[in-house]
Design an enzyme around this catalytic site. Structure first.
Site, PDB file in Angstrom:
ATOM      1  N   TRP A  47       3.638   3.439 -23.154  1.00 50.34           N
ATOM      2  CA  TRP A  47       2.639   2.429 -22.827  1.00 50.34           C
ATOM      3  C   TRP A  47       1.558   3.028 -22.241  1.00 50.34           C
ATOM      4  O   TRP A  47       1.360   4.259 -21.855  1.00 50.34           O
ATOM      5  CB  TRP A  47       3.238   1.949 -21.898  1.00 50.34           C
ATOM      6  CG  TRP A  47       2.639   0.920 -20.813  1.00 50.34           C
ATOM      7  CD1 TRP A  47       2.016  -0.311 -21.179  1.00 50.34           C
ATOM      8  CD2 TRP A  47       1.868   0.984 -20.242  1.00 50.34           C
ATOM      9  NE1 TRP A  47       0.752  -1.025 -19.959  1.00 50.34           N
ATOM     10  CE2 TRP A  47       0.524  -0.049 -19.647  1.00 50.34           C
ATOM     11  CE3 TRP A  47       1.545   1.919 -18.833  1.00 50.34           C
ATOM     12  CZ2 TRP A  47       0.412  -0.063 -18.329  1.00 50.34           C
ATOM     13  CZ3 TRP A  47       0.897   2.175 -17.753  1.00 50.34           C
ATOM     14  CH2 TRP A  47       0.440   0.364 -17.698  1.00 50.34           C
TER      15      TRP A  47
ATOM     16  N   SER B 176       8.963   6.557 -25.050  1.00 50.27           N
ATOM     17  CA  SER B 176       8.444   5.434 -24.092  1.00 50.27           C
ATOM     18  C   SER B 176       9.172   4.444 -24.308  1.00 50.27           C
ATOM     19  O   SER B 176       9.834   4.065 -25.130  1.00 50.27           O
ATOM     20  CB  SER B 176       7.922   5.815 -23.574  1.00 50.27           C
ATOM     21  OG  SER B 176       7.754   4.927 -22.601  1.00 50.27           O
ATOM     22  N   LEU B 177       7.936   3.351 -24.494  1.00 51.45           N
ATOM     23  CA  LEU B 177       7.734   2.357 -25.194  1.00 51.45           C
ATOM     24  C   LEU B 177       7.662   2.291 -26.848  1.00 51.45           C
ATOM     25  O   LEU B 177       8.804   1.657 -27.551  1.00 51.45           O
ATOM     26  CB  LEU B 177       6.513   1.526 -24.289  1.00 51.45           C
ATOM     27  CG  LEU B 177       6.112   1.072 -25.181  1.00 51.45           C
ATOM     28  CD1 LEU B 177       6.986  -0.614 -25.234  1.00 51.45           C
ATOM     29  CD2 LEU B 177       4.752  -0.577 -24.423  1.00 51.45           C
TER      30      LEU B 177
ATOM     31  N   PHE C 117      -1.027  12.130 -14.076  1.00 54.14           N
ATOM     32  CA  PHE C 117       0.123  12.083 -14.474  1.00 54.14           C
ATOM     33  C   PHE C 117       0.145  13.689 -15.296  1.00 54.14           C
ATOM     34  O   PHE C 117       1.428  14.061 -15.549  1.00 54.14           O
ATOM     35  CB  PHE C 117       0.308  10.610 -15.811  1.00 54.14           C
ATOM     36  CG  PHE C 117       1.664  10.642 -16.802  1.00 54.14           C
ATOM     37  CD1 PHE C 117       2.489  10.481 -16.567  1.00 54.14           C
ATOM     38  CD2 PHE C 117       1.145  11.174 -18.454  1.00 54.14           C
ATOM     39  CE1 PHE C 117       3.426  10.369 -17.112  1.00 54.14           C
ATOM     40  CE2 PHE C 117       2.574  11.081 -18.582  1.00 54.14           C
ATOM     41  CZ  PHE C 117       3.133  11.172 -18.582  1.00 54.14           C
ATOM     42  N   LEU C 118      -0.777  13.686 -16.382  1.00 53.79           N
ATOM     43  CA  LEU C 118      -0.585  14.800 -17.577  1.00 53.79           C
ATOM     44  C   LEU C 118      -0.324  15.899 -15.983  1.00 53.79           C
ATOM     45  O   LEU C 118      -0.035  16.915 -17.018  1.00 53.79           O
ATOM     46  CB  LEU C 118      -2.027  14.695 -18.279  1.00 53.79           C
ATOM     47  CG  LEU C 118      -2.200  13.495 -19.369  1.00 53.79           C
ATOM     48  CD1 LEU C 118      -3.437  14.153 -19.889  1.00 53.79           C
ATOM     49  CD2 LEU C 118      -0.624  13.646 -20.397  1.00 53.79           C
ATOM     50  N   GLN C 119      -0.961  15.662 -15.292  1.00 53.87           N
ATOM     51  CA  GLN C 119      -1.018  17.262 -14.594  1.00 53.87           C
ATOM     52  C   GLN C 119       0.436  17.285 -13.707  1.00 53.87           C
ATOM     53  O   GLN C 119       0.866  18.343 -13.741  1.00 53.87           O
ATOM     54  CB  GLN C 119      -2.330  17.192 -13.355  1.00 53.87           C
ATOM     55  CG  GLN C 119      -3.336  17.605 -13.684  1.00 53.87           C
ATOM     56  CD  GLN C 119      -4.527  17.033 -13.106  1.00 53.87           C
ATOM     57  OE1 GLN C 119      -4.192  16.438 -11.748  1.00 53.87           O
ATOM     58  NE2 GLN C 119      -5.590  17.972 -12.660  1.00 53.87           N
ATOM     59  N   LEU C 120       0.959  16.261 -14.038  1.00 53.46           N
ATOM     60  CA  LEU C 120       2.769  16.514 -13.005  1.00 53.46           C
ATOM     61  C   LEU C 120       3.584  16.732 -14.292  1.00 53.46           C
ATOM     62  O   LEU C 120       3.886  17.559 -14.509  1.00 53.46           O
ATOM     63  CB  LEU C 120       2.719  15.356 -12.080  1.00 53.46           C
ATOM     64  CG  LEU C 120       4.118  15.075 -11.646  1.00 53.46           C
ATOM     65  CD1 LEU C 120       3.911  15.884 -10.597  1.00 53.46           C
ATOM     66  CD2 LEU C 120       4.241  13.388 -11.847  1.00 53.46           C
ATOM     67  N   GLN C 121       3.075  16.064 -15.981  1.00 53.21           N
ATOM     68  CA  GLN C 121       4.293  16.376 -16.268  1.00 53.21           C
ATOM     69  C   GLN C 121       3.874  18.476 -16.585  1.00 53.21           C
ATOM     70  O   GLN C 121       5.048  18.488 -17.273  1.00 53.21           O
ATOM     71  CB  GLN C 121       3.648  15.288 -17.685  1.00 53.21           C
ATOM     72  CG  GLN C 121       3.619  13.629 -17.690  1.00 53.21           C
ATOM     73  CD  GLN C 121       5.137  13.517 -16.563  1.00 53.21           C
ATOM     74  OE1 GLN C 121       6.298  14.543 -17.687  1.00 53.21           O
ATOM     75  NE2 GLN C 121       5.101  12.716 -16.297  1.00 53.21           N
TER      76      GLN C 121
ATOM     77  N   ASP D 131      13.551  13.088 -15.039  1.00 55.62           N
ATOM     78  CA  ASP D 131      12.319  11.754 -15.211  1.00 55.62           C
ATOM     79  C   ASP D 131      12.181  10.317 -14.109  1.00 55.62           C
ATOM     80  O   ASP D 131      13.877  10.453 -14.045  1.00 55.62           O
ATOM     81  CB  ASP D 131      12.778  11.626 -16.900  1.00 55.62           C
ATOM     82  CG  ASP D 131      11.212  10.348 -17.052  1.00 55.62           C
ATOM     83  OD1 ASP D 131      10.586   9.636 -16.583  1.00 55.62           O
ATOM     84  OD2 ASP D 131      11.600  10.060 -18.453  1.00 55.62           O
TER      85      ASP D 131
ATOM     86  N   HIS E 107       8.405  12.871 -17.533  1.00 54.16           N
ATOM     87  CA  HIS E 107       9.302  11.136 -19.027  1.00 54.16           C
ATOM     88  C   HIS E 107       7.917  12.153 -20.308  1.00 54.16           C
ATOM     89  O   HIS E 107       7.923  11.164 -21.152  1.00 54.16           O
ATOM     90  CB  HIS E 107       7.960  10.515 -18.484  1.00 54.16           C
ATOM     91  CG  HIS E 107       7.753   9.184 -19.221  1.00 54.16           C
ATOM     92  ND1 HIS E 107       8.790   9.109 -19.317  1.00 54.16           N
ATOM     93  CD2 HIS E 107       6.915   8.679 -19.246  1.00 54.16           C
ATOM     94  CE1 HIS E 107       8.454   7.584 -19.669  1.00 54.16           C
ATOM     95  NE2 HIS E 107       7.156   7.488 -20.152  1.00 54.16           N
TER      96      HIS E 107
END
EC number: 3.1.1.85
Length: 249
Positions: A14, A74-75, A136-140, A198, A226
């Site tokens: 998503w 994911s989705l 989000f990408l930085q965290l992943q 995750d 994630h």
């Protein structure tokens, strides 16, 4: 090696698009014919209201000439489950990463997310998508040495996420969907890859899939969150290679 007549299809999650896999695809064998697809209303794909999980699965099935290996994130993994159940002749194997049979918790499904937690998680994306997809990408990729290079390479295309209405309808569809009744109908090899850190699709969702998808294998990347295919791209690609070529049985 996959038969030349077969293909590998990658289905994103998503709020993303096919460019989520831009860093993974070069790590897969050059001999594989790989296609990353956009879900309806995401990336360059047109959006016909409403967003429908089954219709999305049917649309991908229409692109597949013969049995293919399907990777869903994911989705995209939920869509892949519907694809395998509705079109068993089109699916040779499934690799599901950070995915789910049902997203929201229920009395008979404590593995799901509580509604308040889900609302908080996605609220930021609704208000400022470009900002929060970068975060989000930085965290992943927090512990990935070349994180800045990867983000710089994929973010411009990944940020073309689709219309707000399409994203909202896709999220609503994900919250409503319940594929648990389909799991015992799926009779292909299944690889489940989950991140130990995750918080969006916690490991308990992978454990549920593992219990209900016969013959499945669950691999946990303890330090991944994630998006294991981004944060641990080489290890993830190696798992895919072994699985598709028959190394995981």
């Amino acid at each position: 090696m996959p038969d030349a007549a077969k293909k590998v299809y990658l289905i994103h999650g998503w709020g993303a698009n096919r460019h989520a896999f831009d860093d993974l695809m070069p790590r897969l064998p050059a001999t594989w014919p790989v296609s990353a697809v956009d879900l309806p209303g995401h990336g360059d794909a047109p959006f016909a209201q409403p967003f429908d999980i089954e219709a999305a699965a049917d649309g991908i099935a229409a692109q597949i000439d013969t049995s293919a290996d399907i990777l869903g994130w994911s989705l995209g993994g939920l869509v892949a489950l519907y694809l395998a159940a509705r079109h068993p002749d089109k699916v040779r194997s499934l690799c599901l990463t950070a995915s789910f049979a049902r997203l929201t918790a229920a009395e008979d499904y404590p593995e799901g997310l509580a509604a308040p937690a889900l609302g908080k998680m996605v609220g930021a994306f609704r208000t400022d998508y470009a900002k929060h997809i970068k975060q989000f990408l930085q965290l992943q990729l927090l512990h990935t040495p070349d994180a800045a290079e990867i983000i710089g390479r994929i973010l411009p295309d990944l940020a073309r996420c689709g219309t707000p209405q399409a994203l909202q309808e896709a999220l609503d569809a994900a919250e409503r969907a319940d594929a648990r009744h389909l799991l015992d109908k799926i009779d292909v090899p299944v690889l489940l890859v989950f991140g130990g850190k995750d918080a969006i699709t916690p490991l308990r969702m992978g454990e549920y899939l593992h219990r209900h998808l016969k013959g499945s294998r669950l691999v946990v990347m303890e330090k991944a969150a994630h998006a294991p295919f981004l944060s641990h791209a080489e290890a993830f690609a190696a798992l895919c290679r072994d699985f598709v070529e028959g190394g995981l049985t």
